[in-house]
Scaffold this motif. Structure first.
Motif, PDB file in Angstrom:
ATOM      1  N   ALA A   1      -2.704   0.825   9.225  1.00 58.37           N
ATOM      2  CA  ALA A   1      -2.878   0.800   7.770  1.00 58.37           C
ATOM      3  C   ALA A   1      -3.361  -0.565   7.308  1.00 58.37           C
ATOM      4  N   GLU A   2      -2.817  -1.640   7.887  1.00 56.58           N
ATOM      5  CA  GLU A   2      -3.253  -2.986   7.518  1.00 56.58           C
ATOM      6  C   GLU A   2      -4.736  -3.174   7.817  1.00 56.58           C
ATOM      7  N   GLU A   3      -5.187  -2.613   8.923  1.00 54.11           N
ATOM      8  CA  GLU A   3      -6.611  -2.711   9.265  1.00 54.11           C
ATOM      9  C   GLU A   3      -7.468  -1.996   8.227  1.00 54.11           C
TER      10      GLU A   3
ATOM     11  N   PHE B   1       0.845  -1.194   0.000  1.00 57.58           N
ATOM     12  CA  PHE B   1       0.000   0.000   0.000  1.00 57.58           C
ATOM     13  C   PHE B   1       0.880   1.243   0.000  1.00 57.58           C
ATOM     14  N   GLN B   2       0.277   2.379  -0.329  1.00 55.36           N
ATOM     15  CA  GLN B   2       0.941   3.669  -0.270  1.00 55.36           C
ATOM     16  C   GLN B   2       0.105   4.616   0.589  1.00 55.36           C
ATOM     17  N   VAL B   3       0.787   5.596   1.206  1.00 58.29           N
ATOM     18  CA  VAL B   3       0.120   6.591   2.045  1.00 58.29           C
ATOM     19  C   VAL B   3       0.392   7.964   1.448  1.00 58.29           C
ATOM     20  N   LEU B   4      -0.675   8.688   1.130  1.00 55.49           N
ATOM     21  CA  LEU B   4      -0.561  10.003   0.496  1.00 55.49           C
ATOM     22  C   LEU B   4      -0.356  11.075   1.567  1.00 55.49           C
ATOM     23  N   LEU B   5       0.697  11.873   1.408  1.00 56.53           N
ATOM     24  CA  LEU B   5       1.041  12.912   2.376  1.00 56.53           C
ATOM     25  C   LEU B   5       1.206  14.255   1.675  1.00 56.53           C
ATOM     26  N   PRO B   6       1.244  15.356   2.445  1.00 49.97           N
ATOM     27  CA  PRO B   6       1.512  16.665   1.838  1.00 49.97           C
ATOM     28  C   PRO B   6       2.852  16.668   1.108  1.00 49.97           C
ATOM     29  N   ALA B   7       3.021  17.640   0.233  1.00 48.11           N
ATOM     30  CA  ALA B   7       4.195  17.661  -0.650  1.00 48.11           C
ATOM     31  C   ALA B   7       5.435  18.206   0.045  1.00 48.11           C
ATOM     32  N   PHE B   8       5.704  17.710   1.267  1.00 46.86           N
ATOM     33  CA  PHE B   8       6.974  18.007   1.909  1.00 46.86           C
ATOM     34  C   PHE B   8       8.056  17.147   1.250  1.00 46.86           C
TER      35      PHE B   8
END
Length: 662
Positions: free
Chosen positions: A278-280, A221-228
């Motif tokens: 995240a797995e949940e 999976f991937q986690v989307l974060l702000p563009a820091f």
């Protein structure tokens, strides 16, 4: 009179030695001085007598060389350069048909990358010697090297990413390796104005699952974060197992002249991602299945061949839709490394522009989350209150802190790039207890197991960026360097300088006995499933289909079969499938053809590799073994006759007086 002369000469030698050593400075490098330069005898501490083995393997990233190098510690001897992301003519890597697919990407064949961070696989928080992973920073990729063969076994491309720098640090049982993006990029990727950075750009943190049996990777999976800009990462251990921590800078969301524009905020962040949560969410289906285009390349040890598969989607979690997934820990400005102590309690995130070292507490972080001690929220991600998560501060330890590792005895060691030193300090009391100079501008440091639950607190390696005046000059560019320190006592002692391959960024060390006994000696010939193998000289042959010619060749001390081939034509595509019939340890054979436009083959015992040759002119061209294999190595050669494109010369091959005509 004779004894007097012997004593006089001995005294002269000792005096000369002292003068020489004093010219190099204190070899211990310790601020506490030395009890006597000869008493320390650094040379004896790194000397490994002929026929004896080093205590540790050291794996050093090659930086812009794209490779991974293997050294013995404490000797500093170079054992091997493992080709990973870059072509290697010595081994035919990226040139032979079997390994070309490993370098495939969504951009096509990319035969180079910038390799920064090796990371050993772990079991129970301890390095286990099965695999080592390394990141490709430029074209985002992660590679897995099999430590039974010391060869690249797999490379996976990372979509939705730009600059795969905070990578590929493992979780406690190698459940995942992580791959954080350094550069924000448009999400989804598209043609937009660069000055729309804050609106259109984002950062993606990728969690790559690792099969516990065979090591095969997959993007879980991937986690989307702000563009820091996310710089480095480490996963939790012990009490913090289940979390991964990423440093960030450019929380200002700027896109130009970042040396000034990205240094305005007093604090940046460590992103704490709860991957068990995240797995949940993945199980509950709270993800977005997003189109993607990325390559997954795997080498099969039975067929001795890599295959490349293009994949077309990934699962993305968005924090605003997944409460409890991500939290931001404020950290003094422009942090670089983030490191977790062996207990998993302390998270060290060093602001490069801060005069102090700030240490966060995992327990206090959990309490702050429970109490909702938040300062703000950014794109659905809570920002924890700084004072609620800080465990302690190391006051004014040095200039330009970068990275920290641990010795398992309650001590931490931090590199300082600007003041060119390593500082030792106490966990819990935050007091500085020792410091040593490095030569010069140290980046990463490595203690074998120093980022695991069980550090081997005997040696420490500094990985330095500048070596002016340390080595003989070699033109405008001087080699990069590592320095080995003894950290077994209260004071750190400099033992050894040794040059390194490329620009080393990070290294990993492991006791030799965790790898040595599992090292592969040869490939059993009966297990060879290569589609073009020749299991003995009886299988040696040449076959034509149109302008495609397949040569099934064997090699054994000290001849090829066949060793004479005729009937090849200009414009043919000639595939030499070379099987090394040896079943003895350390007897590879080489294969090279005059005028070929690629490289040699270096074929391990029991292995099959393929060499593509496209002759462009008529003549008789020799081929030979490039790896010295026996007293009759020079006699290990053959000839290929190439005729014009319209020739009707029959395909003919042979060994000795025996010839076969097709």
């Amino acid at each position: 009179m004779k004894n007097h002369r012997i004593l006089f000469n001995l005294a002269l030698l000792l005096t000369s030695g002292l003068i020489f050593l004093s010219g190099c400075g204190d070899p211990s490098g310790s601020s506490g001085g030395s009890a006597g330069l000869l008493a320390d005898n650094a040379a004896s501490q790194v000397y490994v007598p002929p026929g004896e083995y080093d205590e540790f393997y050291g794996f050093f990233s090659g930086g812009f060389s794209g490779q991974l190098s293997v050294y013995g510690l404490p000797s500093g001897r170079l054992f091997k350069v493992i080709p990973v992301f870059s072509l290697d003519g010595e081994k035919g890597y990226g040139f032979n048909e079997e390994t070309k697919p490993l370098l495939n990407t969504s951009h096509g064949f990319v035969p180079w990358d910038d390799a920064h961070h090796p990371e050993l696989s772990q079991t129970g928080g301890t390095t286990d010697g099965r695999w080592i992973f390394i990141n490709g920073n430029n074209t985002p990729r992660v590679a897995r090297i099999d430590l039974t063969t010391f060869e690249t076994a797999e490379i996976i491309e990372i979509p939705n990413s730009g600059g795969n720098h905070s990578s590929p640090f493992t979780t406690e049982n190698s459940e995942y390796v992580v791959a954080g993006t350094r550069f924000g990029v448009p999400y989804p990727q598209k043609d937009v104005a660069i000055n729309s950075y804050a609106e259109n750009f984002r950062a993606m943190q990728t969690f790559i699952s690792v099969d516990p049996e065979n090591g095969e990777m997959d993007i879980a999976f991937q986690v989307l974060l702000p563009a820091f800009d996310f710089d480095l990462s480490h996963s939790g251990k012990g009490k913090s197992h289940g979390w991964t921590f990423f440093t960030s800078y450019n929380t200002e969301n700027k896109h130009s002249l970042l040396e000034v524009a990205a240094s305005q905020n007093d604090k940046d962040f460590i992103a704490a991602i709860n991957w068990k949560k995240a797995e949940e969410y993945i199980k509950e289906g709270k993800f977005h299945e997003v189109p993607a285009n990325y390559a997954h390349n795997v080498y099969n040890e039975k067929t001795h061949t890599a295959t490349s598969t293009m994949k077309d989607k990934v699962k993305v979690l968005i924090p605003s839709e997944c409460p409890g997934l991500v939290y931001f820990l404020p950290t003094p400005k422009s942090p670089h490394g983030v490191d977790v102590d062996p207990s998993g309690e302390y998270i060290v995130g060093n602001g490069k522009l801060s005069a102090d070292l700030t240490v966060h507490s995992f327990s206090k972080m959990l309490k702050a989350i429970e109490n909702k001690a938040f300062d703000a929220e950014i794109e659905g991600i809570p920002v924890l209150k700084f004072e609620e998560v800080v465990a302690g501060v190391v006051k004014e330890p040095g200039l330009g802190p970068l990275h920290t590792e641990f010795d398992g005895k309650g001590n931490a060691y931090t590199t300082f790039f600007i003041s060119s030193e390593i500082v030792k300090w106490k966990l819990g009391t935050w007091e500085v207890v020792d410091r040593v100079p490095c030569y010069y501008s140290v980046g990463h440091l490595m203690i074998p197991g120093g980022d695991s639950k069980t550090p081997e607190g005997k040696y420490m390696v500094a990985l330095n960026k500048i070596t002016k005046d340390r080595y003989l000059p070699t033109g405008p560019e001087v080699c990069h360097s590592a320095q080995l320190y003894d950290i077994s006592g209260e004071k750190m002692k400099l033992l050894l300088d040794f040059p390194t391959i490329g620009e080393p960024h990070y290294a990993q060390g492991i006791p030799a006995d965790r790898i040595q006994s599992k090292s592969k000696k040869f490939y059993p010939i009966e297990e060879n499933e290569h589609p073009y193998r020749a299991m003995g000289e009886k299988d040696a042959r040449v076959e034509r289909s149109g302008n495609i010619v397949h040569v099934y060749m064997t090699t054994i001390r000290s001849h090829f079969a066949p060793d004479n081939i005729e009937g090849i034509k200009v414009g043919d595509k000639v595939y030499f499938h070379v099987t090394n019939l040896e079943q003895d340890y350390d007897v590879p054979h080489g294969f090279a053809v005059m005028g070929a436009n690629n490289a040699e083959l270096l074929v391990m015992p029991g292995q099959t590799e393929t060499f593509l040759w496209e002759p462009k002119k008529e003549g008789v061209f020799p081929f030979y073994c490039t790896d010295f294999c026996s007293a009759l190595h020079q006699e290990m050669q053959g000839y290929i006759r190439v005729s014009n494109q319209n020739s009707n010369i029959a395909l003919k091959w042979g060994l000795g007086e025996d010839e076969t005509i097709q």
